[in-house]
Every structure is written in structure tokens, then in C-alpha cells.
Scaffold this motif. Structure first.
Motif, PDB file in Angstrom:
ATOM      1  N   SER A 149       3.096   5.886  -2.944  1.00  0.00           N
ATOM      2  CA  SER A 149       4.233   6.682  -3.427  1.00  0.00           C
ATOM      3  C   SER A 149       4.125   6.956  -4.926  1.00  0.00           C
ATOM      4  O   SER A 149       4.609   7.990  -5.406  1.00  0.00           O
ATOM      5  N   ARG A 150       3.493   6.039  -5.669  1.00  0.00           N
ATOM      6  CA  ARG A 150       3.325   6.247  -7.109  1.00  0.00           C
ATOM      7  C   ARG A 150       2.197   7.222  -7.416  1.00  0.00           C
ATOM      8  O   ARG A 150       2.266   7.981  -8.373  1.00  0.00           O
ATOM      9  N   ARG A 184      11.244   6.293   2.877  1.00  0.00           N
ATOM     10  CA  ARG A 184      10.380   7.121   2.026  1.00  0.00           C
ATOM     11  C   ARG A 184      10.276   8.558   2.532  1.00  0.00           C
ATOM     12  O   ARG A 184       9.574   9.381   1.939  1.00  0.00           O
ATOM     13  N   GLY A 185      10.926   8.840   3.653  1.00  0.00           N
ATOM     14  CA  GLY A 185      10.849  10.178   4.209  1.00  0.00           C
ATOM     15  C   GLY A 185       9.528  10.491   4.886  1.00  0.00           C
ATOM     16  O   GLY A 185       9.234  11.655   5.180  1.00  0.00           O
ATOM     17  N   LEU A 186       8.746   9.470   5.154  1.00  0.00           N
ATOM     18  CA  LEU A 186       7.417   9.690   5.731  1.00  0.00           C
ATOM     19  C   LEU A 186       7.463  10.010   7.220  1.00  0.00           C
ATOM     20  O   LEU A 186       6.499  10.550   7.765  1.00  0.00           O
ATOM     21  N   TRP A 230       0.835  -1.207   0.000  1.00  0.00           N
ATOM     22  CA  TRP A 230       0.000   0.000   0.000  1.00  0.00           C
ATOM     23  C   TRP A 230       0.869   1.256   0.000  1.00  0.00           C
ATOM     24  O   TRP A 230       0.580   2.222  -0.713  1.00  0.00           O
ATOM     25  N   ALA A 231       1.941   1.235   0.777  1.00  0.00           N
ATOM     26  CA  ALA A 231       2.836   2.381   0.827  1.00  0.00           C
ATOM     27  C   ALA A 231       3.505   2.616  -0.533  1.00  0.00           C
ATOM     28  O   ALA A 231       3.680   3.761  -0.967  1.00  0.00           O
TER      29      ALA A 231
END
Length: 613
Positions: A385-386, A460-462, A380-381
Motif C-alpha cells: 500500500s505504501r 484496503r478496497g482490494l 506485505w499488504a
């Protein structure tokens, strides 16, 4: 002699039926709070009176039927008069307690009345006069009943009444189980008003048999909370004022089932330990769950309330303020659970307002389910991201492998290791180390899955815009104090209720919370620090913002499957569902000479009733 005994039993049976009528009359005082509406609810209430209340009366009469074997004549009449009067007066007292607090009489409240009444309750001379008059009146009624029925007991239809009560009892439990499986709050919302009533639920059984499709039923019913005038609740007491951020943060809540506080170390959980000690992360040194069971722990985590409120929130399908605020601020929801959300019924309280929550847990052994929800989260992550969204997300991950002592064969084991768990052999002399090592091995595996999630967020920098809360619903005992306590749900020692708490709040420098904290503190922390809500926790919780250093607690509440515990610095008070209570230290030594502090007891009673109408 046998004929004489049967004659006494007929007499006591007739007396019991007369007391059934008196009990029904007293129990009508609950009806305004039940507020039945329509044929269905009145029919169910009739079965409750015919079945459940009749059962209570017959159980109350059972000791007298046994005493009749050894006691005769006037002594039997006297004992029965006193006993029946005492039971009916207890029921009457319960109706007054319920009117005041919206929960039923218990040994804890009785102790408060008897030993600290003047310090907590104010009784006028009118109240004392009515109480004394009521006692004398009940004694007179019971004494006269015994005299009159002595001559007329042969004509009373005992067998048919008993048969009707038994059929009604089966009917009311079957009806409630079916209503519960179909989210029928018209029925399930009535039960909490009746004393000592624990109706059957069988949703999981119905689903396993194919008689109920839980997902289809949930999708077909209205999951919104009942309108305010149909609820028993005053929650929140007044609405919160919230000002969302211009760029709102995501929220991730991770619950690791059955993980006790001392698992947070580099040997067992290297990934969680690494993050907990990084700058920007917060860890609590003494964090207490709101329960020693999943039901109580998760409920307290989301609502910030003790599990004594469970029935009212579940019946009305009232979601927590936290979840309602997330919805109001247009959060997207990703709920992934390794265990079912049907039993306990979190689908009917915590997640009641969410339309797209799946009730189907992942498949396979607990460790396989944990890996599957981790894979699902990562997929899902990646998809997010896309195709990024301008709406923040709320994610809930619930891992179950530690609860199941489950892990794949290739995970390095702590040794000595218990190959095949057999709870029948647990006892005072059982060596806990192999069992303990299996538990730790499962925790090590869950840490691997958690590490995958946290590392992905970081990569991802989340983490820069995601608030993360990692904790557990309860702990686990391994007979640490030699009292033969294993597992959970049995006491409120640190082994069962102290759990890890690791937080990441964007923009916060991190550090350690050294004061005692509680699950009730998590919701107000997120609401105030992440969702921009005003500081007003007293409107919806017993907790406080975790980052407020001025907060101190004299006591905490932690629930079990049915009872609850009052946790004080030096001892715990275990209040059991049947009404009794016991005082223990935190090594489970009973403290017979310690009496609950009246001031604390009164504060607890107020907390247990604050959010009822």
C-alpha cells in the motif's frame, strides 16, 4: 523328506531364475517409453531390472515355494507351469495396456476387459488369434522349462543371484531418494514407466539431517519444464489464447488444510460464513476435492487433473497452465505456507516455474505457523500500500492448524474437549465428540486468521479488484458410519472429500452454485473469468467453468496417497494402487453385486490417459 523338499526348492529356484530372464525380456517393451539416454540413466535402469523386477519375480515364486511343502511331482510341475504362465502373461498384458494408456494394469481394467470387453474394446480375429497363441506359447515354454530344469537345478547360482538382486534393490531405492532430493529428473522421470514401482523418497529426512539444503538445491537447478520432446506429457494439448484485461485483477487462493464442508457455519467459522453470504460472494453447496489427501487435493486444485498424473508432472517439473498464464501476464507471486512445500513435492510441480518460492515453512506449532503467515501477509499488504505496483499479484496462503488440531490456549473451546490426542486409542467404541470438538476449535482459530486477511483486503478496497478462492484440500472422518474410519486418506465419503468453496470474482453479483462442483473447475474459472483466456478447458483439465450452469457430471475423480476413487451419484469405486478395486455406497457399505458401468469406465480410462503422449 527334508532332502526331498530342498530338492524341490532348488528346482523351483532355478525355474524362478529362468522366469526372471523371461520377465526381463518382456519388460524391455517399457524401454522405448523410458528412453534412457547416457550412462547414468542406463545404469539406473539396469539396477531397476536387477533389483525391482527381480523382487517381483521372487515374490511371485513365494507361493510355489510354500506349496512345495504339500505338493509333489507332476502336480507341482502343473501348478508351477500354470502359475508362472499366468504371471508372465499379466506382465505382457501390462505392456500392451501401458502402450495404449500410459498407465499400468489394474483390477479395474481387468474387470473392464473380462466383463465389458465387447462394449468398450474392439478385438479383431487377428488380436484373438495372437492372444490365444501367446497363452499356448507361454504354457509350452513354462512346461518345457520345468522338465529341463528338473535335471539341471543343482548347477544354478541361486544364492549369489539373490544377493545381487538384494543389493541392486537397495541401490535403486537409495539412488532414487538422493536424486529426488536433488531434483534430478533424469532419474525420477524414469520410475513411472515401471510397473508396481514405488521408489523411496527421503527429502525431508535428508534436510533434517543436514545432508541436503533444499532451498540451495532448488535455487541451483533449472526448474523449467523439460523440453517437449523429453516429456511424457501432452499438456496442454494446444496452447491457450488469452487476452489480459487492461487493469488485471489480483488473485488470492487460500487453502485451509483438512477443513470439511460442514465447518462452514456461523458457530465454527463466523468470518468465512459472513463473507460467503455477502453480495458479490459465491458459495458452492456441494463441492468435491480432487483428493482425500493433501497431495491429491492441492494437485487437482491447481491442475484440474487427477493425482494419477502426479509422477509425470513432478518428474518433468511441468507447472500448471494456471501458473504459467499468471507468469506470462507478469503477475507477482506471494506464496506463504504453514506446511512444507517439499513433502508432498509441490515445489517440483505446482510451483516449479517460480524462482523465488521459499521452501522453509514457518516455525513453531501449527497454530503459531498459521499466525505467522497471516502476519507476513498483512505486513506485505501494508508495504504494498505504501509502494503500489502496476503489476497484479497472485497470493497463495496455506493454513495447517486444522490438520494439526492445533490452536492457542486462549481460543474458546467447544466442549467436551480432548486434551491430549492419542490416535492409538481410536476405535469402533471410542466417543468421537471430544475429538470432534478439538477439531472444531482448531477450525474456529483458523477462521480468526482468515478473517484478519479478508477484513484487511476489504479495508484496503482490494476486494474490488481481487479474485478470492477459499477452499480445502480434503476433509476428515470421525467414524460417522461406524466403520472405524478416522482422519483422511482412506475413502471417498463426503466426510473426506466434500469441502467448502467460497469465491469472490470482481464484478460478479454472487450467489450459490447448487450443482455438484469439483476442484478441477477452479483453474478454468480463473483462466476464463479473470485472466481472459478462451473457453477451452478440454485442452488442459477435466474441469469446467464453475459459472457455466449447463455443465453436468455423471462421475468425478478423487485421489488418495496412491490410489484413486471414481465418484458416481449412488456409489464410489475405490481403485487401489495394487490393482484391486471395491465398490461402496457413501456410508462405506460394500456393494458386492454392483459392477462398474462400462461406458463410465471407458470414459475414466480416457481421462486418465488424455494428457500423455
Amino acid at each position: 523328506m527334508i532332502a526331498n523338499l530342498f530338492s524341490h526348492w532348488r528346482w523351483l529356484g532355478a525355474w524362478t531364475l529362468a522366469n526372471l530372464l523371461i520377465a526381463w525380456l518382456i519388460a524391455t517393451r517399457y524401454v522405448p517409453y523410458i528412453a534412457p539416454d547416457g550412462t547414468t540413466q542406463w545404469g539406473y535402469l539396469l539396477l531397476v531390472f536387477l533389483g525391482h523386477l527381480a523382487l517381483l519375480v521372487w515374490l511371485g515364486a513365494l507361493p510355489l515355494l510354500l506349496l512345495a511343502i504339500v505338493i509333489r511331482g507332476k502336480w507341482l510341475w502343473l501348478v508351477t507351469t500354470l502359475w508362472a504362465s499366468a504371471l508372465q502373461l499379466l506382465l505382457l498384458l501390462d505392456t500392451f495396456v501401458y502402450a495404449q494408456y500410459r498407465f499400468h494394469l489394474s483390477g479395474f481394467i481387468l474387470d473392464l476387459l473380462l466383463n465389458a470387453g465387447g462394449d468398450v474394446f474392439s478385438f479383431s480375429w487377428v488380436a484373438w488369434s495372437l492372444a490365444i497363441g501367446g497363452v499356448l506359447g507361454m504354457l509350452i515354454i513354462q512346461g518345457m522349462l520345468g522338465k529341463v530344469l528338473r535335471r539341471r537345478s543343482r548347477s544354478v547360482p541361486l544364492r549369489s543371484t539373490l544377493a545381487a538382486s538384494f543389493v541392486a534393490l537397495l541401490g535403486v531405492h537409495g539412488w532414487h531418494a538422493w536424486a529426488d532430493a536433488h531434483y534430478d529428473r533424469e532419474i525420477t522421470g524414469m520410475t513411472r514407466h515401471v510397473p508396481v514401482f514405488y521408489p523411496a523418497t527421503a527429502k525431508r529426512f535428508f534436510v533434517e539431517q543436514g545432508w541436503v539444503d533444499a532451498q540451495a538445491v532448488r535455487d541451483a537447478v533449472n526448474l523449467e519444464a523439460a523440453p517437449g520432446d523429453e516429456q511424457d506429457l501432452n499438456y496442454p494439448i494446444t496452447p491457450l489464447s488469452c487476452q489480459p484485461q487492461d487493469s488485471p485483477d489480483n488473485v488470492m487462493l487460500v487453502v485451509l488444510d483438512t477443513l470439511r464442508h460442514d465447518m462452514l457455519n456461523p458457530e465454527v467459522m463466523p468470518n468465512l460464513h459472513r463473507y460467503a453470504n455477502q453480495p458479490g460472494w459465491i458459495k458452492a453447496s456441494e463441492h468435491i476435492s480432487g483428493g482425500n489427501s493433501t497431495k491429491a487435493g492441492v494437485f487437482s486444485l491447481f491442475y484440474g487433473l487427477p493425482v494419477t498424473y502426479w509422477d509425470a508432472f513432478t518428474a518433468s517439473q511441468t507447472p500448471p497452465v494456471l501458473m504459467e498464464t499468471l507468469e506470462a501476464q507478469s503477475y507477482r507471486f506471494k506464496v506463504l505456507s504453514s506446511a512444507t512445500l517439499v513433502s508432498p513435492a509441490f515445489d517440483r510441480n505446482v510451483f516449479a516455474g517460480l524462482e523465488d518460492v521459499s521452501l522453509q515453512p514457518a516455525k513453531g506449532a501449527p497454530w503459531e505457523r498459521d499466525r505467522q503467515i497471516t502476519d507476513n501477509w498483512l505486513a506485505w499488504a501494508e508495504e504494498e500500500s505504501r509502494e503500489p505496483s502496476d503489476r497484479p499479484f497472485f497470493s497463495f496462503l496455506f493454513y495447517d492448524a486444522v490438520h494439526g488440531y492445533s490452536h492457542p490456549p486462549d481460543v474458546p473451546r467447544f466442549t467436551p474437549y480432548w486434551e491430549s490426542v492419542n490416535h492409538m486409542v481410536l476405535g469402533p467404541g471410542f466417543d468421537p465428540e471430544p475429538y470432534w470438538n478439538r477439531y472444531r476449535t482448531a477450525a474456529r482459530y483458523v477462521d480468526q486468521q482468515l478473517g484478519r486477511v479478508l477484513d484487511d483486503l476489504d479495508a484496503r478496497g482490494l476486494l474490488e479488484n481481487t479474485a478470492v478462492v477459499i477452499t480445502s484440500d480434503h476433509g476428515e472422518s470421525f467414524n460417522e458410519h461406524g466403520k472405524n474410519y478416522w482422519g483422511h486418506g482412506s475413502n471417498y465419503t463426503p466426510e473426506q472429500v466434500q469441502v467448502p468453496l467460497v469465491l469472490h470474482l470482481p464484478g460478479h453479483p454472487g450467489g450459490e452454485i447448487t450443482r455438484r462442483s469439483h476442484h478441477a473447475d477452479i483453474a478454468p474459472t480463473l483462466l476464463e473469468k479473470v485472466l481472459g483466456c478462451e473457453t477451452a478447458p478440454e485442452r488442459y483439465t477435466l474441469g469446467h467453468n464453475l459459472l457455466n450452469p449447463e455443465v453436468t457430471r455423471e462421475w468425478m475423480l478423487s485421489g488418495s496417497y496412491m490410489g484413486y476413487g471414481i465418484l458416481l451419484p449412488e456409489y464410489q469405486i475405490a481403485v487401489h494402487p495394487a490393482g484391486s478395486f471395491e465398490v461402496y455406497d457413501y456410508r462405506m457399505n460394500e456393494l458386492n453385486d454392483v459392477r462398474p458401468n462400462p461406458t463410465v469406465s471407458n470414459a475414466v480410462l480416457q481421462a486418465l490417459s488424455r494428457f500423455y503422449r
